[in-house]
Design a protein around this motif. Structure first.
Motif, PDB file in Angstrom:
ATOM      1  N   THR A   1     -10.537   6.275  -9.288  1.00 28.42           N
ATOM      2  CA  THR A   1      -9.602   5.556  -8.425  1.00 28.42           C
ATOM      3  C   THR A   1      -8.432   5.007  -9.222  1.00 28.42           C
ATOM      4  O   THR A   1      -7.285   5.082  -8.784  1.00 28.42           O
ATOM      5  CB  THR A   1     -10.327   4.401  -7.706  1.00 28.42           C
TER       6      THR A   1
ATOM      7  N   PHE B   1      -4.488   5.874  -8.802  1.00 29.76           N
ATOM      8  CA  PHE B   1      -3.486   4.813  -8.690  1.00 29.76           C
ATOM      9  C   PHE B   1      -2.350   5.055  -9.680  1.00 29.76           C
ATOM     10  O   PHE B   1      -1.163   4.955  -9.330  1.00 29.76           O
ATOM     11  CB  PHE B   1      -4.158   3.459  -8.956  1.00 29.76           C
TER      12      PHE B   1
ATOM     13  N   GLU C   1      -8.322   3.636   5.049  1.00 33.37           N
ATOM     14  CA  GLU C   1      -7.999   2.298   5.540  1.00 33.37           C
ATOM     15  C   GLU C   1      -7.749   2.271   7.048  1.00 33.37           C
ATOM     16  O   GLU C   1      -8.195   1.358   7.742  1.00 33.37           O
ATOM     17  CB  GLU C   1      -6.758   1.768   4.816  1.00 33.37           C
TER      18      GLU C   1
ATOM     19  N   GLY D   1     -10.516  -2.481 -10.698  1.00 33.27           N
ATOM     20  CA  GLY D   1      -9.695  -1.317 -10.376  1.00 33.27           C
ATOM     21  C   GLY D   1     -10.469  -0.167  -9.770  1.00 33.27           C
ATOM     22  O   GLY D   1      -9.907   0.897  -9.529  1.00 33.27           O
ATOM     23  N   ALA D   2     -11.766  -0.373  -9.518  1.00 30.24           N
ATOM     24  CA  ALA D   2     -12.583   0.686  -8.921  1.00 30.24           C
ATOM     25  C   ALA D   2     -12.187   0.893  -7.463  1.00 30.24           C
ATOM     26  O   ALA D   2     -11.317   0.191  -6.936  1.00 30.24           O
ATOM     27  CB  ALA D   2     -14.057   0.326  -9.045  1.00 30.24           C
ATOM     28  N   GLU D   3     -12.816   1.864  -6.804  1.00 32.91           N
ATOM     29  CA  GLU D   3     -12.533   2.139  -5.395  1.00 32.91           C
ATOM     30  C   GLU D   3     -12.641   0.845  -4.582  1.00 32.91           C
ATOM     31  O   GLU D   3     -13.541   0.039  -4.807  1.00 32.91           O
ATOM     32  CB  GLU D   3     -13.542   3.182  -4.874  1.00 32.91           C
ATOM     33  N   ALA D   4     -11.727   0.670  -3.641  1.00 31.92           N
ATOM     34  CA  ALA D   4     -11.673  -0.526  -2.800  1.00 31.92           C
ATOM     35  C   ALA D   4     -11.377  -1.778  -3.629  1.00 31.92           C
ATOM     36  O   ALA D   4     -11.785  -2.879  -3.285  1.00 31.92           O
ATOM     37  CB  ALA D   4     -12.953  -0.717  -1.992  1.00 31.92           C
TER      38      ALA D   4
ATOM     39  N   GLY E   1      -6.175  -1.688  -6.508  1.00 28.26           N
ATOM     40  CA  GLY E   1      -5.227  -0.640  -6.127  1.00 28.26           C
ATOM     41  C   GLY E   1      -4.998  -0.549  -4.631  1.00 28.26           C
ATOM     42  O   GLY E   1      -4.019   0.050  -4.182  1.00 28.26           O
ATOM     43  N   ASN E   2      -5.878  -1.143  -3.843  1.00 27.57           N
ATOM     44  CA  ASN E   2      -5.741  -1.063  -2.389  1.00 27.57           C
ATOM     45  C   ASN E   2      -4.918  -2.197  -1.782  1.00 27.57           C
ATOM     46  O   ASN E   2      -4.641  -2.195  -0.583  1.00 27.57           O
ATOM     47  CB  ASN E   2      -7.127  -1.050  -1.717  1.00 27.57           C
TER      48      ASN E   2
ATOM     49  N   HIS F   1      -1.931  -4.145  -0.462  1.00 30.68           N
ATOM     50  CA  HIS F   1      -0.625  -3.736   0.055  1.00 30.68           C
ATOM     51  C   HIS F   1       0.460  -4.786  -0.198  1.00 30.68           C
ATOM     52  O   HIS F   1       1.560  -4.671   0.316  1.00 30.68           O
ATOM     53  CB  HIS F   1      -0.711  -3.481   1.566  1.00 30.68           C
TER      54      HIS F   1
ATOM     55  N   LYS G   1      -3.271  -4.940 -11.490  1.00 30.57           N
ATOM     56  CA  LYS G   1      -2.743  -3.570 -11.416  1.00 30.57           C
ATOM     57  C   LYS G   1      -2.008  -3.226 -12.709  1.00 30.57           C
ATOM     58  O   LYS G   1      -2.213  -2.156 -13.284  1.00 30.57           O
ATOM     59  CB  LYS G   1      -1.763  -3.454 -10.238  1.00 30.57           C
TER      60      LYS G   1
ATOM     61  N   LEU H   1      -3.207  -0.427 -15.415  1.00 32.43           N
ATOM     62  CA  LEU H   1      -2.373   0.732 -15.749  1.00 32.43           C
ATOM     63  C   LEU H   1      -2.137   0.796 -17.260  1.00 32.43           C
ATOM     64  O   LEU H   1      -2.218   1.861 -17.862  1.00 32.43           O
ATOM     65  CB  LEU H   1      -1.021   0.654 -15.013  1.00 32.43           C
TER      66      LEU H   1
ATOM     67  N   LEU I   1      -5.215   1.960 -18.959  1.00 34.54           N
ATOM     68  CA  LEU I   1      -5.419   3.389 -18.696  1.00 34.54           C
ATOM     69  C   LEU I   1      -4.514   4.235 -19.586  1.00 34.54           C
ATOM     70  O   LEU I   1      -4.935   5.237 -20.169  1.00 34.54           O
ATOM     71  CB  LEU I   1      -5.129   3.663 -17.218  1.00 34.54           C
ATOM     72  N   LEU I   2      -3.256   3.801 -19.720  1.00 34.53           N
ATOM     73  CA  LEU I   2      -2.309   4.553 -20.542  1.00 34.53           C
ATOM     74  C   LEU I   2      -2.683   4.482 -22.023  1.00 34.53           C
ATOM     75  O   LEU I   2      -2.446   5.415 -22.780  1.00 34.53           O
ATOM     76  CB  LEU I   2      -0.877   4.017 -20.325  1.00 34.53           C
TER      77      LEU I   2
ATOM     78  N   LEU J   1      -9.366   2.506 -20.748  1.00 33.59           N
ATOM     79  CA  LEU J   1     -10.117   2.394 -19.478  1.00 33.59           C
ATOM     80  C   LEU J   1     -10.670   3.755 -19.083  1.00 33.59           C
ATOM     81  O   LEU J   1      -9.931   4.731 -19.064  1.00 33.59           O
ATOM     82  CB  LEU J   1      -9.179   1.877 -18.376  1.00 33.59           C
TER      83      LEU J   1
END
Lengths: 112, 240
Positions: free
Chosen positions: A2, A6, A75, B196-199, B202-203, B205, B228, B232, B235-236, B240
Motif C-alpha cells: 500500500t 501511495f 472507499e 502506512g499499511a492498507e487503510a 495514505g487513505n 483525504h 505520509k 515516503l 520508502l525512498l 520501509l
C-alpha cells in the motif's frame, strides 16, 4: 504494498501535472486558426518528441488512474481489496492499450 | 432563552435500530449538554444509558452527536448549540451503538494498537536517561499531537471512516505521529509501516473534519500529512 502504491500515485501525479498543462496549452494553441486531421498528422507523424510526450502521458495516466480507481472502489464502491485490485488492473491495461493505440495512430503508421 | 423556559431535548433511544424520544428539561445558567443528559437520566428516565466521568474535559468519555455535530458534551454549553431552543442528542457516528448514547469503543482503541501508537523502549531501566530537548523538531511535533483525550470526536467526524470502517482514522494516526516523533523509541520505522499499511495514512483525504471538530485543538490532518511525508521518505531511502 500500500505504501508503494501511495508513492507511485504521488510520483505519477507530479509527472502528470506539467503534462496536463502542456496538453491543454497545445489544444488552445493548435485550434487558433481552425483544425483539421491533416494539420494534426503533419505535426505528429514521425515525431519522436510527440511520441515520447503522449506515450509517457498514456503510461502515467494508466498507472495513476488505476491506483485512484482502486481506492475509490474500496472507499465508495464497498468492494473488497481483491475485487478492487482486479478491476483497477483491468482498467490500467485498457487505458494503456487504447492510449498507446491512439498514440501510434498519430505518430506512427496507418492511413492519414 | 430565559433560564426557566425549559428546553426540548430529543435523545436517541435503542441501538443501531431505534428512535428519538423527546424530553423537556429545565434551563439553567451556564448549563452544559452533559448537565441536560444527566438531569434527564436522574429526573425523567433512569434507563437512559450514556457515559461520562470527569465532567471537566479531561477523560474524553462523554462525546456525543449534538445537533448533528460530534462534541464533548461536558464542555459544550447549551447556549452555544441549542438552535431554536432545541437539542438533538445522538450517539457518536462511525461506532456501533450499544444502547442510547453509549457506543462500543473497542474497535476505536483496536485501531490505536494497529497504528502502533505505543512506545517500544530501546534501552533498559539500568541505562542512563536519554535527553530530549524541548526545542527539537521531533519534540515540538510530538507536543502538537500529544494532548489527545481519546474522545473519538475526530473519528466520528471523519468521512473516510464512514466510507470504510477499517480506516485507522485521525485519532490513531495522530497518536502514531506522536509515537514516531519519540526519538527514544527503539523501532520508529515500525510506526511508519503500521500507519502506512492498507487503510492507513495514505487513505486520508485531508478533509480536515477532524481538526475542525477536535475539542482540544489538535490538527490530526497535519499529523497524518507528517506520517505520509515520513513514510515516503523512508520508502525512498529503502528503510520501509
Amino acid at each position: 504494498m500500500t505504501a508503494r502504491l501511495f508513492l507511485v500515485q504521488r510520483l505519477t501525479a507530479v509527472i502528470l501535472a506539467p503534462l496536463v498543462l502542456v496538453h491543454l496549452g497545445v489544444i488552445v494553441y493548435a485550434v487558433r486558426n481552425g483544425l483539421s486531421a491533416g494539420e494534426i498528422l503533419d505535426r505528429t507523424r514521425g515525431s519522436l518528441g510527440w511520441a515520447a510526450f503522449y506515450g509517457g502521458f498514456v503510461l502515467t495516466v494508466s498507472v495513476h488512474g488505476a491506483i485512484g480507481l482502486r481506492a475509490a472502489l474500496i472507499e465508495w464502491g464497498g468492494q473488497g481489496r481483491r475485487t478492487a485490485a482486479r478491476v483497477a488492473l483491468a482498467a490500467a491495461l485498457l487505458l494503456l492499450v487504447l492510449g498507446l493505440r491512439a498514440v501510434w495512430a498519430v505518430v506512427g503508421g496507418g492511413a492519414p | 432563552m430565559s433560564p426557566d423556559a425549559g428546553i426540548e431535548v430529543r435523545i436517541w433511544r435503542g441501538g443501531a435500530q431505534g428512535r428519538y424520544e423527546t424530553f423537556r428539561a429545565p434551563r439553567r445558567e451556564n448549563q452544559t449538554v452533559l448537565d441536560i443528559v444527566t438531569w434527564i437520566q436522574r429526573e425523567a428516565d433512569p434507563t437512559l444509558a450514556y457515559r461520562f466521568a470527569c465532567r471537566v474535559g479531561v477523560c474524553g468519555s462523554c462525546a456525543m452527536t449534538v445537533n448533528g455535530k460530534p462534541r464533548w458534551t461536558c464542555r459544550t454549553h447549551v447556549s452555544k448549540v441549542a438552535s431554536g431552543g432545541r437539542l438533538t442528542i445522538a450517539p457518536l457516528r462511525n461506532l456501533t451503538v450499544i444502547k442510547d448514547l453509549a457506543c462500543e469503543m473497542t474497535p476505536f482503541f483496536e485501531k490505536w494498537r494497529r497504528a502502533r501508537g505505543r512506545f517500544e523502549a530501546a534501552i533498559s531501566r539500568d541505562d542512563p536517561l536519554v535527553p530530549v530537548s524541548p526545542e527539537s523538531p521531533e519534540r515540538r511535533a510530538a507536543d502538537a499531537a500529544i494532548e489527545c483525550i481519546n474522545c473519538a470526536v475526530c473519528h466520528a467526524a471523519c468521512d473516510v471512516v464512514a466510507w470504510r470502517g477499517d480506516y485507522l482514522g485521525p485519532a490513531a494516526l495522530n497518536r502514531a505521529w506522536a509515537a514516531w516523533n519519540d526519538v527514544r523509541d527503539g523501532d520508529r520505522t515500525a510506526v511508519l509501516a503500521a500507519a502506512g499499511a492498507e487503510a492507513g495514512c495514505g487513505n486520508c483525504h485531508s478533509h480536515q473534519s477532524c481538526a475542525e471538530h477536535c475539542p482540544v485543538g489538535i490538527n490530526p490532518t497535519r499529523s497524518i500529512a507528517g506520517l505520509k511525508r515520513a513514510g515516503l521518505a523512508a520508502l525512498l531511502r529503502g528503510a520501509l
